[in-house]
Design a protein around this motif. Structure first.
Motif, PDB file in Angstrom:
ATOM      1  N   VAL A 138      97.987  28.029  32.549  1.00 35.87           N
ATOM      2  CA  VAL A 138      96.715  27.360  32.805  1.00 35.87           C
ATOM      3  C   VAL A 138      96.939  25.860  32.934  1.00 35.87           C
ATOM      4  CG1 VAL A 138      96.131  27.114  30.341  1.00 35.87           C
ATOM      5  CG2 VAL A 138      94.302  27.168  32.048  1.00 35.87           C
ATOM      6  N   GLY A 139      96.272  25.255  33.920  1.00 32.71           N
ATOM      7  CA  GLY A 139      96.273  23.802  34.032  1.00 32.71           C
ATOM      8  C   GLY A 139      95.456  23.235  32.883  1.00 32.71           C
ATOM      9  N   LYS A 140      96.097  22.450  32.028  1.00 28.72           N
ATOM     10  CA  LYS A 140      95.436  22.034  30.787  1.00 28.72           C
ATOM     11  C   LYS A 140      94.742  20.673  30.894  1.00 28.72           C
ATOM     12  CE  LYS A 140      99.613  20.104  28.593  1.00 28.72           C
ATOM     13  NZ  LYS A 140     100.499  20.224  27.411  1.00 28.72           N
ATOM     14  N   GLY A 141      94.741  20.084  32.086  1.00 30.01           N
ATOM     15  CA  GLY A 141      94.088  18.796  32.253  1.00 30.01           C
ATOM     16  C   GLY A 141      95.108  17.678  32.326  1.00 30.01           C
ATOM     17  N   PRO A 142      94.589  16.454  32.407  1.00 26.97           N
ATOM     18  CA  PRO A 142      93.194  16.041  32.259  1.00 26.97           C
ATOM     19  C   PRO A 142      92.347  16.423  33.468  1.00 26.97           C
ATOM     20  CG  PRO A 142      94.513  14.166  32.914  1.00 26.97           C
ATOM     21  CD  PRO A 142      95.467  15.294  32.689  1.00 26.97           C
ATOM     22  N   GLY A 143      91.028  16.291  33.289  1.00 24.41           N
ATOM     23  CA  GLY A 143      90.147  16.625  34.387  1.00 24.41           C
ATOM     24  C   GLY A 143      88.731  16.857  33.916  1.00 24.41           C
ATOM     25  N   SER A 144      88.011  17.681  34.663  1.00 23.97           N
ATOM     26  CA  SER A 144      86.620  17.992  34.372  1.00 23.97           C
ATOM     27  C   SER A 144      86.495  18.706  33.029  1.00 23.97           C
ATOM     28  CB  SER A 144      86.051  18.886  35.477  1.00 23.97           C
ATOM     29  OG  SER A 144      84.928  19.607  35.023  1.00 23.97           O
ATOM     30  N   TYR A 145      85.648  18.169  32.158  1.00 26.03           N
ATOM     31  CA  TYR A 145      85.451  18.771  30.838  1.00 26.03           C
ATOM     32  C   TYR A 145      84.997  20.225  30.977  1.00 26.03           C
ATOM     33  CZ  TYR A 145      83.754  19.352  26.038  1.00 26.03           C
ATOM     34  OH  TYR A 145      83.545  19.811  24.757  1.00 26.03           O
ATOM     35  N   THR A 146      83.964  20.448  31.769  1.00 26.94           N
ATOM     36  CA  THR A 146      83.417  21.795  31.905  1.00 26.94           C
ATOM     37  C   THR A 146      84.411  22.732  32.588  1.00 26.94           C
ATOM     38  OG1 THR A 146      81.174  20.905  32.010  1.00 26.94           O
ATOM     39  CG2 THR A 146      81.499  23.150  32.807  1.00 26.94           C
ATOM     40  N   GLY A 147      85.034  22.249  33.657  1.00 23.10           N
ATOM     41  CA  GLY A 147      86.011  23.081  34.350  1.00 23.10           C
ATOM     42  C   GLY A 147      87.156  23.497  33.450  1.00 23.10           C
ATOM     43  N   LEU A 148      87.677  22.560  32.685  1.00 19.47           N
ATOM     44  CA  LEU A 148      88.781  22.874  31.776  1.00 19.47           C
ATOM     45  C   LEU A 148      88.358  23.862  30.695  1.00 19.47           C
ATOM     46  CD1 LEU A 148      90.394  19.341  31.372  1.00 19.47           C
ATOM     47  CD2 LEU A 148      91.426  21.331  32.487  1.00 19.47           C
ATOM     48  N   ARG A 149      87.158  23.684  30.154  1.00 15.55           N
ATOM     49  CA  ARG A 149      86.682  24.609  29.127  1.00 15.55           C
ATOM     50  C   ARG A 149      86.622  26.035  29.670  1.00 15.55           C
ATOM     51  NH1 ARG A 149      87.050  23.389  23.992  1.00 15.55           N
ATOM     52  NH2 ARG A 149      85.423  24.882  23.499  1.00 15.55           N
ATOM     53  N   ILE A 150      86.128  26.167  30.885  1.00 12.41           N
ATOM     54  CA  ILE A 150      86.005  27.504  31.472  1.00 12.41           C
ATOM     55  C   ILE A 150      87.383  28.115  31.700  1.00 12.41           C
ATOM     56  CG2 ILE A 150      85.283  28.763  33.543  1.00 12.41           C
ATOM     57  CD1 ILE A 150      82.932  26.731  33.738  1.00 12.41           C
ATOM     58  N   GLY A 151      88.293  27.361  32.332  1.00 15.27           N
ATOM     59  CA  GLY A 151      89.610  27.893  32.648  1.00 15.27           C
ATOM     60  C   GLY A 151      90.423  28.227  31.420  1.00 15.27           C
ATOM     61  N   VAL A 152      90.438  27.331  30.444  1.00 13.71           N
ATOM     62  CA  VAL A 152      91.232  27.554  29.240  1.00 13.71           C
ATOM     63  C   VAL A 152      90.642  28.693  28.404  1.00 13.71           C
ATOM     64  CG1 VAL A 152      91.919  26.527  27.032  1.00 13.71           C
ATOM     65  CG2 VAL A 152      92.224  25.254  29.159  1.00 13.71           C
ATOM     66  N   SER A 153      89.329  28.748  28.277  1.00 11.84           N
ATOM     67  CA  SER A 153      88.705  29.827  27.509  1.00 11.84           C
ATOM     68  C   SER A 153      89.000  31.191  28.134  1.00 11.84           C
ATOM     69  CB  SER A 153      87.195  29.610  27.415  1.00 11.84           C
ATOM     70  OG  SER A 153      86.902  28.434  26.701  1.00 11.84           O
ATOM     71  N   TYR A 154      88.918  31.250  29.447  1.00 15.21           N
ATOM     72  CA  TYR A 154      89.203  32.524  30.128  1.00 15.21           C
ATOM     73  C   TYR A 154      90.675  32.910  29.958  1.00 15.21           C
ATOM     74  CZ  TYR A 154      89.481  36.007  33.859  1.00 15.21           C
ATOM     75  OH  TYR A 154      89.692  37.166  34.562  1.00 15.21           O
ATOM     76  N   ALA A 155      91.578  31.941  30.113  1.00 13.77           N
ATOM     77  CA  ALA A 155      93.003  32.224  29.953  1.00 13.77           C
ATOM     78  C   ALA A 155      93.322  32.692  28.544  1.00 13.77           C
ATOM     79  CB  ALA A 155      93.818  30.973  30.298  1.00 13.77           C
ATOM     80  N   LYS A 156      92.741  32.045  27.545  1.00 10.83           N
ATOM     81  CA  LYS A 156      92.980  32.439  26.155  1.00 10.83           C
ATOM     82  C   LYS A 156      92.457  33.851  25.892  1.00 10.83           C
ATOM     83  CE  LYS A 156      92.233  29.307  22.925  1.00 10.83           C
ATOM     84  NZ  LYS A 156      91.650  28.175  22.160  1.00 10.83           N
ATOM     85  N   GLY A 157      91.292  34.154  26.447  1.00 11.09           N
ATOM     86  CA  GLY A 157      90.735  35.491  26.267  1.00 11.09           C
ATOM     87  C   GLY A 157      91.631  36.577  26.849  1.00 11.09           C
ATOM     88  N   LEU A 158      92.155  36.330  28.044  1.00  9.04           N
ATOM     89  CA  LEU A 158      93.072  37.292  28.649  1.00  9.04           C
ATOM     90  C   LEU A 158      94.331  37.470  27.816  1.00  9.04           C
ATOM     91  CD1 LEU A 158      93.053  36.614  32.518  1.00  9.04           C
ATOM     92  CD2 LEU A 158      92.141  38.596  31.310  1.00  9.04           C
ATOM     93  N   CYS A 159      94.881  36.361  27.348  1.00  9.20           N
ATOM     94  CA  CYS A 159      96.115  36.444  26.553  1.00  9.20           C
ATOM     95  C   CYS A 159      95.897  37.237  25.270  1.00  9.20           C
ATOM     96  CB  CYS A 159      96.626  35.044  26.218  1.00  9.20           C
ATOM     97  SG  CYS A 159      97.317  34.166  27.624  1.00  9.20           S
ATOM     98  N   LEU A 160      94.782  37.011  24.617  1.00 11.79           N
ATOM     99  CA  LEU A 160      94.492  37.750  23.391  1.00 11.79           C
ATOM    100  C   LEU A 160      94.293  39.236  23.673  1.00 11.79           C
ATOM    101  CD1 LEU A 160      92.072  35.211  21.659  1.00 11.79           C
ATOM    102  CD2 LEU A 160      94.344  35.884  20.844  1.00 11.79           C
TER     103      LEU A 160
END
Length: 230
Positions: free
Chosen positions: A66-88
């Motif tokens: 996952v691209g961890k930033g820096p960047g859009s707060y909302t975009g990063l939250r969505i991408g990282v949360s989804y990636a973490k969910g898949l990994c778990l």
């Protein structure tokens, strides 16, 4: 550790919602859409589509990058949360890649090796998130939130050609007019640029702690005040 790793890459640090699938660091397929923030609507759909259309399922994936930033707060939250969910859910490792570093990696496919790459991500007004790299991705200037003026980066520009790119670079063209300043147009963050960097981390077992991993925001999120009701 498999020599034929399958990595799903997700990049949502800008308006570009981008997903890519790679094997051993090489791109198999990508799907992305820019123009506006559509990550919440498109991210899961894009992942499902690139897997189904190419004969894979989630169980074929060895790791999520996952691209961890820096960047859009909302975009990063969505991408990282989804990636973490898949990994778990899949019990596979999470690999975090700096979004500016991956953008610089993509730039060196197009620019002279003796030049420097300066990826920029828009941070509103005349401010950008920027770092500067050499061809080996050594950090020449650490990432920071920079307010751009006519003297920005002059010390480095006096010694090097620098290629500016990313969605923050467009607004800097009229200001950065040094003869050693060049611009790569229409070059945005992309999941495909994560794959080779993520593969290297995968082979080194350089994984994130899924429970505690957070995006690299660089700046604290400041919510806009709502308009006063009449």
């Amino acid at each position: 550790m498999s020599d034929n790793s399958m990595i799903l890459a997700i990049e949502t640090s800008t308006k570009n919602c981008s997903v890519a699938l790679g094997k051993s660091g090489m791109l198999i397929v990508e799907k992305e859409q820019g123009g506006d923030y559509s990550h919440a609507e498109n991210l899961a759909v894009f992942v499902n589509e690139i897997l189904e259309e190419n004969g894979y399922n989630l169980q074929a994936i060895d790791a999520i990058a996952v691209g961890k930033g820096p960047g859009s707060y909302t975009g990063l939250r969505i991408g990282v949360s989804y990636a973490k969910g898949l990994c778990l859910a899949l019990r596979i490792p999470l690999i975090g890649v700096n979004s500016l570093t991956s953008l610089a990696y993509g730039a060196f496919k197009e620019i002279p090796k003796e030049a420097l790459a300066a990826p920029m991500i828009d941070a509103r007004r005349m401010e950008v998130y920027c770092a500067i790299y050499d061809k080996d991705l050594n950090v020449i200037k650490k990432v920071s939130a920079d307010i751009i003026d006519k003297d920005s980066y002059n010390e480095l520009l006096s010694k090097h050609q620098i290629y500016f790119l990313g969605n923050g670079s467009d607004k800097c063209k009229a200001t950065l007019i040094h003869p050693n300043a060049f611009f790569l147009d229409e070059k945005d963050t992309s999941a495909k640029f994560l794959l080779t960097l993520a593969e290297d981390k995968y082979q080194k077992k350089d994984f994130e702690d899924i429970a505690y991993f957070e995006p690299f925001y660089l700046k604290e999120f400041v919510a806009a005040k709502p308009s006063r009701m009449l």
